[in-house]
Design a protein around this motif. Structure first.
Motif, mmCIF file in Angstrom:
data_model
loop_
_atom_site.group_PDB
_atom_site.id
_atom_site.type_symbol
_atom_site.label_atom_id
_atom_site.label_comp_id
_atom_site.label_asym_id
_atom_site.label_seq_id
_atom_site.Cartn_x
_atom_site.Cartn_y
_atom_site.Cartn_z
ATOM 1 N N GLY A 142 -0.973 -2.423 7.284
ATOM 2 C CA GLY A 142 -1.127 -3.808 7.723
ATOM 3 C C GLY A 142 -2.361 -4.479 7.141
ATOM 4 O O GLY A 142 -2.622 -5.653 7.409
ATOM 5 N N LEU A 143 -3.120 -3.730 6.333
ATOM 6 C CA LEU A 143 -4.349 -4.260 5.737
ATOM 7 C C LEU A 143 -4.006 -5.273 4.647
ATOM 8 O O LEU A 143 -3.229 -4.984 3.723
ATOM 9 N N ARG A 144 -4.602 -6.448 4.734
ATOM 10 C CA ARG A 144 -4.402 -7.490 3.722
ATOM 11 C C ARG A 144 -5.644 -7.605 2.843
ATOM 12 O O ARG A 144 -6.733 -7.143 3.206
ATOM 13 N N VAL A 145 -5.474 -8.238 1.695
ATOM 14 C CA VAL A 145 -6.583 -8.391 0.761
ATOM 15 C C VAL A 145 -7.766 -9.085 1.437
ATOM 16 O O VAL A 145 -8.921 -8.726 1.212
ATOM 17 N N ARG A 146 -7.497 -10.064 2.291
ATOM 18 C CA ARG A 146 -8.585 -10.794 2.936
ATOM 19 C C ARG A 146 -9.385 -9.934 3.902
ATOM 20 O O ARG A 146 -10.480 -10.308 4.327
ATOM 21 N N HIS A 147 -8.848 -8.776 4.277
ATOM 22 C CA HIS A 147 -9.560 -7.879 5.176
ATOM 23 C C HIS A 147 -10.544 -6.973 4.441
ATOM 24 O O HIS A 147 -11.291 -6.230 5.085
ATOM 25 N N LEU A 148 -10.522 -7.013 3.109
ATOM 26 C CA LEU A 148 -11.400 -6.153 2.317
ATOM 27 C C LEU A 148 -12.699 -6.886 2.007
ATOM 28 O O LEU A 148 -12.698 -7.949 1.393
ATOM 29 N N ASP A 149 -13.809 -6.333 2.432
ATOM 30 C CA ASP A 149 -15.138 -6.857 2.099
ATOM 31 C C ASP A 149 -15.770 -5.832 1.157
ATOM 32 O O ASP A 149 -16.612 -5.024 1.560
ATOM 33 N N LEU A 150 -15.347 -5.878 -0.088
ATOM 34 C CA LEU A 150 -15.718 -4.832 -1.034
ATOM 35 C C LEU A 150 -17.201 -4.828 -1.396
ATOM 36 O O LEU A 150 -17.772 -3.741 -1.600
ATOM 37 N N LEU A 185 -13.512 4.731 -3.958
ATOM 38 C CA LEU A 185 -12.263 4.001 -3.740
ATOM 39 C C LEU A 185 -12.349 2.538 -4.172
ATOM 40 O O LEU A 185 -11.327 1.846 -4.226
ATOM 41 N N LEU A 186 -13.553 2.065 -4.465
ATOM 42 C CA LEU A 186 -13.742 0.633 -4.694
ATOM 43 C C LEU A 186 -13.026 0.122 -5.935
ATOM 44 O O LEU A 186 -12.472 -0.982 -5.933
ATOM 45 N N GLU A 187 -13.027 0.892 -7.009
ATOM 46 C CA GLU A 187 -12.466 0.391 -8.266
ATOM 47 C C GLU A 187 -10.995 0.025 -8.130
ATOM 48 O O GLU A 187 -10.570 -1.066 -8.538
ATOM 49 N N THR A 188 -10.203 0.923 -7.537
ATOM 50 C CA THR A 188 -8.773 0.632 -7.402
ATOM 51 C C THR A 188 -8.533 -0.509 -6.409
ATOM 52 O O THR A 188 -7.631 -1.321 -6.599
ATOM 53 N N LEU A 189 -9.368 -0.586 -5.363
ATOM 54 C CA LEU A 189 -9.205 -1.668 -4.402
ATOM 55 C C LEU A 189 -9.597 -3.012 -5.015
ATOM 56 O O LEU A 189 -8.969 -4.044 -4.727
ATOM 57 N N MET A 190 -10.626 -3.011 -5.860
ATOM 58 C CA MET A 190 -11.008 -4.248 -6.545
ATOM 59 C C MET A 190 -9.890 -4.738 -7.452
ATOM 60 O O MET A 190 -9.605 -5.943 -7.532
ATOM 61 N N LEU A 191 -9.225 -3.804 -8.119
ATOM 62 C CA LEU A 191 -8.106 -4.177 -8.985
ATOM 63 C C LEU A 191 -6.989 -4.811 -8.168
ATOM 64 O O LEU A 191 -6.408 -5.822 -8.568
ATOM 65 N N ARG A 192 -6.685 -4.237 -7.024
ATOM 66 C CA ARG A 192 -5.652 -4.798 -6.162
ATOM 67 C C ARG A 192 -6.055 -6.191 -5.664
ATOM 68 O O ARG A 192 -5.234 -7.106 -5.611
ATOM 69 N N ALA A 193 -7.315 -6.341 -5.295
ATOM 70 C CA ALA A 193 -7.788 -7.630 -4.782
ATOM 71 C C ALA A 193 -7.716 -8.719 -5.848
ATOM 72 O O ALA A 193 -7.419 -9.880 -5.549
ATOM 73 N N THR A 238 -5.557 -8.899 -8.335
ATOM 74 C CA THR A 238 -4.186 -9.183 -8.789
ATOM 75 C C THR A 238 -3.265 -9.632 -7.662
ATOM 76 O O THR A 238 -2.075 -9.844 -7.888
ATOM 77 N N ARG A 239 -3.816 -9.799 -6.448
ATOM 78 C CA ARG A 239 -2.976 -10.205 -5.316
ATOM 79 C C ARG A 239 -3.613 -11.377 -4.578
ATOM 80 O O ARG A 239 -4.819 -11.636 -4.702
ATOM 81 N N GLY A 240 -2.786 -12.076 -3.791
ATOM 82 C CA GLY A 240 -3.294 -13.172 -2.982
ATOM 83 C C GLY A 240 -4.022 -12.668 -1.744
ATOM 84 O O GLY A 240 -3.868 -11.510 -1.349
ATOM 85 N N ARG A 241 -4.789 -13.540 -1.120
ATOM 86 C CA ARG A 241 -5.579 -13.137 0.045
ATOM 87 C C ARG A 241 -4.718 -12.632 1.197
ATOM 88 O O ARG A 241 -5.134 -11.759 1.951
ATOM 89 N N ASP A 242 -3.518 -13.182 1.338
ATOM 90 C CA ASP A 242 -2.652 -12.779 2.444
ATOM 91 C C ASP A 242 -1.693 -11.655 2.075
ATOM 92 O O ASP A 242 -0.913 -11.201 2.915
ATOM 93 N N ASP A 243 -1.740 -11.199 0.813
ATOM 94 C CA ASP A 243 -0.894 -10.086 0.413
ATOM 95 C C ASP A 243 -1.409 -8.786 1.032
ATOM 96 O O ASP A 243 -2.606 -8.638 1.303
ATOM 97 N N PHE A 244 -0.493 -7.844 1.219
ATOM 98 C CA PHE A 244 -0.888 -6.538 1.734
ATOM 99 C C PHE A 244 -1.580 -5.744 0.624
ATOM 100 O O PHE A 244 -1.186 -5.818 -0.545
ATOM 101 N N ALA A 245 -2.592 -4.984 0.986
ATOM 102 C CA ALA A 245 -3.378 -4.253 -0.008
ATOM 103 C C ALA A 245 -2.592 -3.103 -0.614
ATOM 104 O O ALA A 245 -2.821 -2.738 -1.774
ATOM 105 N N PHE A 246 -1.656 -2.530 0.148
ATOM 106 C CA PHE A 246 -0.875 -1.406 -0.354
ATOM 107 C C PHE A 246 0.596 -1.789 -0.455
ATOM 108 O O PHE A 246 1.027 -2.804 0.088
ATOM 109 N N GLY A 247 1.371 -0.961 -1.134
ATOM 110 C CA GLY A 247 2.776 -1.290 -1.352
ATOM 111 C C GLY A 247 2.917 -2.357 -2.422
ATOM 112 O O GLY A 247 2.072 -2.496 -3.317
ATOM 113 N N ASP A 248 3.989 -3.157 -2.298
ATOM 114 C CA ASP A 248 4.223 -4.186 -3.309
ATOM 115 C C ASP A 248 3.440 -5.467 -3.037
ATOM 116 O O ASP A 248 3.515 -6.425 -3.807
#
Length: 369
Positions: free
Chosen positions: A202-210, A247-255, A257-267
């Motif tokens: 349920g984690l969204r990109v906007r929930h990540l404070d990298l 873990l930061l590098e892969t999470l930064m890449l996801r952040a 390439t995705r919108g703020r409301d997109d889920f961080a994992f999955g599609d």
């Protein structure tokens, strides 16, 4: 005050007691063979009204199915969807078929015990406890409404839940499992942050404070039947969990390439479903990893939460920090759940006591000399 009056029946004279309930409505009770019995009943009713202990037994003739449906419905808005789904299923499968047509006043303690004992032969302790809890809750409500004098489901002998042995992975085993999984980043995230499956998916990109290396747990994705429902975390409390730097590098890449409301994992567009199936991607990854490391235990996604606690404690984290990471209500809860991880602390206490005793004896010997 009420009144006592005689009436004729084919069996002879009987007595009727007329009285008013506390709400002012009138009712009566028939069939007393003697006037004394009728007057004694009336005195008991008036005394219970005066003491605020009146029980309206006539209202207890309602079928449990009617009272139970109302009780279950009242909890729909109070419980999380997944919890309510389990409760409603247990009511429909175990409780209603057995007790639905019985009047509340006709349910006996011995019958409830027989029902629980019978269920325990074929059902898990969790299922038995849930079903009994529903029946007891319905009867408790009737007692509080003053329609039953007592709860027939109370003080029933219940099965105990067995203590399931927790599985912990080592750093190497986590990496091995991740390398064989379809979602390697998620496996690592679960194993090093301690979040629950639903909290991670349920984690969204906007929930990540990298920049601060934090993830805010604000939503929870849970399976309810065949649907994924987004709601609040367990206990409805938000929390912030630390993210290890690796873990930061892969999470930064996801952040990026995705919108703020997109889920961080999955599609990104949809939360991942819990892979419960034995043929699901997580179970398949575990089997492949076990093929390479026979000592790797069979684990579920939730076991990665246990692994996070184990790795954190092994790294020297104090119990208060682990409690905050896992979102437990108190450090006492963390200690109860993971008491086995603190066995080494007992050795430290033993060694410290031994050193203290030795030092004290040496000092005493020196003073005597």
């Amino acid at each position: 005050m009420g009144s006592v009056s005689p009436y004729a029946t084919s069996q002879g004279k009987r007595y009727r007691v007329r009285y008013r309930r506390p709400n002012g409505t009138q009712t009566d009770k028939r069939g007393f063979k003697t006037k004394r019995d009728a007057e004694l009943f009336l005195s008991t009713v008036e005394l219970s009204k005066a003491k605020g202990e009146y029980v309206d037994l006539s209202a207890a003739d309602v079928p449990l199915g009617t009272a139970g449906a109302r009780w279950v419905h009242a909890r729909e808005q109070l419980l999380k969807p997944s919890t309510f789904h389990s409760l409603e299923s247990s009511w429909r499968i175990h409780v209603e078929p057995k007790w639905g047509n019985r009047s509340l006043s006709k349910i006996r303690h011995s019958e409830v015990q027989d029902w629980v004992s019978e269920m325990a032969r074929t059902q898990s302790a969790t299922n038995v406890l849930r079903a009994h809890g529903i029946l007891s809750g319905i009867l408790d409500a009737a007692v509080k409404d003053r329609t039953l004098p007592s709860n027939a489901a109370r003080d029933v002998a219940l099965p105990r839940k067995g203590t399931k042995r927790k599985a912990y992975l080592t750093h190497r085993q986590v990496e091995l499992l991740a390398s064989t999984a379809r979602e390697p980043d998620l496996v690592r995230f679960l194993a090093y942050t301690g979040v629950r499956w639903g909290e991670a998916t349920g984690l969204r990109v906007r929930h990540l404070d990298l920049p601060r290396r934090r993830a805010r747990v604000e939503e929870n994705a849970v399976m309810v039947g065949t649907n994924v429902i987004i709601g609040t975390p367990k206990s409805h409390k938000h929390r912030s969990v630390p993210i290890p730097p690796f873990l930061l590098e892969t999470l930064m890449l996801r952040a990026r390439t995705r919108g703020r409301d997109d889920f961080a994992f999955g599609d990104g567009a949809h939360p991942l479903r819990l892979p419960n199936s034995k043929d699901g991607w997580f179970a398949s990854a575990v089997r492949r990893a076990q093929g390479m490391d026979p000592e790797l235990p069979r684990v579920t996604p939730h076991d990665l939460r246990h692994t996070a606690a184990s790795l954190a404690i092994s790294a020297g984290a104090n119990v208060k920090a682990v409690q905050r990471m896992l979102g437990h209500a108190s450090a006492a809860v963390t200690l109860d759940i993971y008491s086995d991880l603190f066995d080494d602390d007992l050795d430290d206490v033993s060694d410290a006591l031994d050193r203290a005793r030795t030092l004290s004896l040496i000092e005493d010997t020196s003073e005597d000399a």
